[in-house]
Motif scaffolding. Structure first.
Motif, mmCIF file in Angstrom:
data_model
loop_
_atom_site.group_PDB
_atom_site.id
_atom_site.type_symbol
_atom_site.label_atom_id
_atom_site.label_comp_id
_atom_site.label_asym_id
_atom_site.label_seq_id
_atom_site.Cartn_x
_atom_site.Cartn_y
_atom_site.Cartn_z
ATOM 1 N N GLY A 83 0.817 -1.208 0.000
ATOM 2 C CA GLY A 83 0.000 0.000 0.000
ATOM 3 C C GLY A 83 0.847 1.252 0.000
ATOM 4 O O GLY A 83 2.078 1.191 -0.121
ATOM 5 N N HIS A 84 0.184 2.395 0.145
ATOM 6 C CA HIS A 84 0.849 3.692 0.093
ATOM 7 C C HIS A 84 0.940 4.295 1.496
ATOM 8 O O HIS A 84 -0.076 4.472 2.177
ATOM 9 C CB HIS A 84 0.093 4.647 -0.835
ATOM 10 N N SER A 85 2.142 4.617 1.900
ATOM 11 C CA SER A 85 2.383 5.178 3.220
ATOM 12 C C SER A 85 1.547 6.439 3.448
ATOM 13 O O SER A 85 1.448 7.302 2.583
ATOM 14 C CB SER A 85 3.868 5.521 3.367
ATOM 15 N N HIS B 121 -1.654 6.790 3.665
ATOM 16 C CA HIS B 121 -3.055 6.760 3.247
ATOM 17 C C HIS B 121 -3.916 6.279 4.419
ATOM 18 O O HIS B 121 -3.523 5.358 5.144
ATOM 19 C CB HIS B 121 -3.241 5.826 2.048
ATOM 20 N N GLU C 124 5.708 -0.665 -0.468
ATOM 21 C CA GLU C 124 5.071 0.285 -1.377
ATOM 22 C C GLU C 124 5.328 0.000 -2.847
ATOM 23 O O GLU C 124 4.554 0.438 -3.705
ATOM 24 C CB GLU C 124 5.542 1.702 -1.049
ATOM 25 N N ASN C 125 6.422 -0.691 -3.173
ATOM 26 C CA ASN C 125 6.777 -0.882 -4.579
ATOM 27 C C ASN C 125 7.669 -2.110 -4.738
ATOM 28 O O ASN C 125 7.998 -2.794 -3.748
ATOM 29 C CB ASN C 125 7.496 0.375 -5.106
ATOM 30 N N GLN D 89 -3.806 -2.805 0.159
ATOM 31 C CA GLN D 89 -4.779 -1.713 0.124
ATOM 32 C C GLN D 89 -5.783 -2.014 -0.988
ATOM 33 O O GLN D 89 -5.431 -2.588 -2.029
ATOM 34 C CB GLN D 89 -4.016 -0.420 -0.148
ATOM 35 N N LEU E 32 -5.363 -0.024 -5.059
ATOM 36 C CA LEU E 32 -4.090 0.025 -5.777
ATOM 37 C C LEU E 32 -4.248 -0.296 -7.259
ATOM 38 O O LEU E 32 -5.266 -0.847 -7.698
ATOM 39 C CB LEU E 32 -3.113 -0.978 -5.151
ATOM 40 N N THR F 188 0.407 -3.937 -8.334
ATOM 41 C CA THR F 188 0.302 -4.860 -7.204
ATOM 42 C C THR F 188 0.696 -6.271 -7.620
ATOM 43 O O THR F 188 1.377 -6.981 -6.866
ATOM 44 C CB THR F 188 -1.128 -4.848 -6.635
ATOM 45 N N SER G 126 -6.745 7.832 -3.758
ATOM 46 C CA SER G 126 -5.818 6.830 -4.298
ATOM 47 C C SER G 126 -6.367 6.170 -5.542
ATOM 48 O O SER G 126 -5.677 6.031 -6.556
ATOM 49 C CB SER G 126 -5.528 5.769 -3.223
ATOM 50 N N ARG H 198 -4.771 6.268 -9.434
ATOM 51 C CA ARG H 198 -4.386 5.050 -10.151
ATOM 52 C C ARG H 198 -5.025 5.016 -11.542
ATOM 53 O O ARG H 198 -4.427 4.516 -12.490
ATOM 54 C CB ARG H 198 -4.816 3.812 -9.357
#
Length: 339
Positions: free
Chosen positions: A129-131, A133, A152-153, A173, A176, A181, A233, A237
Motif C-alpha cells: 500500500g501507500h504510506s 493513506h 510500497e513498490n 490496500q 491500488l 500490485t 488513491s 491510479r
C-alpha cells in the motif's frame, strides 16, 4: 455561425460512486435525520470535497481527531470514514463515552480481518500500500506494530528481509493499481515461496472494474480525464492506467473549470471516467462544458455492470431517505458552486 469541431467522448462504465462510498454517505445522511445536527465525522467520509461540502451544509462537522469534539456534543454520533480506522480509535471513543457509527467499507473491513488472521496464525503481515493513506493507517492499526511491514513498490519487495524462520502473509490496500500490485506480489512469491496470500482478493471489485474500463478506453484517446480528488488513491491510479495503456495525455480534474480548453483545439477523442468517490454530477458538468465548445458524440465504453449494495448500520435501517436524499447519495446533489 461557426460550426463546432467534432469530438467523441468515450464515457467509461463503471465509473464514480461504488457501493462502499454510497453506504458511507448514506450513513452520514441517515444519522443526521435520526439524531439531528451536528453529526461528527472523523476524517473526510470519502475523498471528495464536494461530497464533504454537501454534508457540511446538512450539519456534518468533520474532525481529524476525536478530542476535537466538544464535551457538550459527546452524546451526538461520531462516524468513522469509509477508509477504516486503527483499533485504537473505537477504543478511545469508548473511553470517552462517545457514541460512534462505523462507516468503514465492508471490503476494507475484510482486509482488516485478513491481516488479523495472518497475525493470529503466527505470520508477519506484509501490507502492500501507500504510506500515509488513511486505509493503510487503519489496516496497520489492526495488528501489533512489530507484526506488520509496509511494502510500497517492487524495490521495497526486493529489499525486504524478514527475521530468520519468520512465516509471512500478505494483504493489500483496496485501491491500488492491479498491474503494479501483481508485480509486487510476483516478487514476494519469488523471494518467499511459502508466503500466504489473503483468503480473498484484497483489491476491491470497484477499483478493478474502473481500471479495466479505463484500460479498454485508453487506446486512441487524445485526452483521458479522470474526475477525482488529488488525495483519492483510486482516482490517481486511474490516471496512471490511462497513460500506461495508450492515452496520449491523462489528467485528474475535480471540476470542469480545471480543464484548459484553450489548448484542446486538435483533439478528436476524449475519454472520461471518475474515481469511486467522485459524484456523477461532475461528470455531467464536464460533458456539458465540452458540448459548449464541440459537436459531441457520446460513445459508451462499458466493461462491467455493478449491482453491489452494502447494508448500513443496524441503528439506521429504519430511517427513510427522501428522493432528494437519494439524489445526493447517487452523486446528483452536490452543491453547484465554484464551477
Amino acid at each position: 455561425m461557426t460550426s463546432k469541431p467534432p469530438l467523441t467522448i468515450r464515457l467509461c462504465g463503471p465509473r464514480g460512486f461504488c457501493a462502499g462510498v454510497d453506504r458511507a454517505i448514506q450513513i452520514v445522511i441517515l444519522a443526521l435525520k435520526k439524531y439531528g445536527a451536528p453529526v461528527y465525522v472523523r476524517h473526510e467520509i470519502v475523498h471528495n470535497r464536494y461530497v464533504v461540502e454537501g454534508l457540511q451544509a446538512r450539519g456534518a462537522i468533520f474532525v481529524e481527531e476525536l478530542d476535537e469534539i466538544p464535551a457538550e456534543h459527546h452524546n451526538q454520533p461520531v462516524i468513522f470514514s469509509a477508509h477504516g480506522v486503527p483499533k485504537s480509535v473505537p477504543e478511545t471513543a469508548r473511553l470517552q463515552n462517545l457514541f460512534y457509527l462505523d462507516a468503514t467499507c465492508p471490503l476494507v473491513s475484510k482486509v482488516h480481518k485478513q491481516a488479523m488472521r495472518h497475525q493470529r496464525n503466527g505470520r508477519h503481515v506484509i501490507l502492500i500500500g501507500h504510506s500515509g493513506h488513511p486505509e493503510v493507517i487503519g489496516t496497520m492499526g489492526q495488528v501489533e506494530p512489530d507484526t506488520v511491514t509496509l511494502i510500497e513498490n517492487v524495490e521495497d519487495a526486493e529489499k525486504y528481509q524478514p527475521l530468520p524462520g519468520q512465516k509471512l502473509g500478505f494483504v493489500s490496500q483496496t485501491t491500488l493499481s492491479v498491474e503494479d500490485t501483481a508485480e509486487i506480489i510476483a516478487v514476494l512469491k519469488r523471494r518467499f515461496p511459502d508466503i500466504e496470500p489473503p483468503a480473498a482478493e484484497s483489491i476491491c471489485y470497484a477499483t478493478t472494474n474502473r481500471q479495466e474500463a479505463v484500460r479498454a478506453a485508453a487506446p486512441g484517446s487524445d485526452l483521458f480525464l479522470i474526475v477525482g480528488a488529488p488525495n483519492s488513491s483510486n482516482s490517481r491510479r486511474l490516471v496512471e492506467v490511462a497513460e500506461r495503456f495508450g492515452a496520449k495525455q491523462s489528467l485528474l480534474v475535480q471540476r470542469a473549470s480545471e480543464i484548459d480548453f484553450a489548448h484542446l483545439d486538435n483533439i478528436r477523442t476524449v475519454s472520461l471516467s471518475a474515481g469511486a468517490s467522485a459524484p456523477e454530477i461532475i461528470v455531467d458538468e464536464i460533458i456539458a462544458a465540452f458540448r459548449k465548445r464541440f459537436d459531441v458524440t457520446i460513445e459508451i465504453a462499458e466493461t462491467a455492470v455493478e449491482n453491489e449494495t452494502f447494508l448500513v448500520n443496524r441503528e439506521l435501517r429504519e430511517v427513510v431517505l427522501t428522493p432528494e436524499d437519494m439524489e445526493f447519495v447517487n452523486g446528483k446533489g452536490i452543491p453547484d458552486k465554484d464551477k
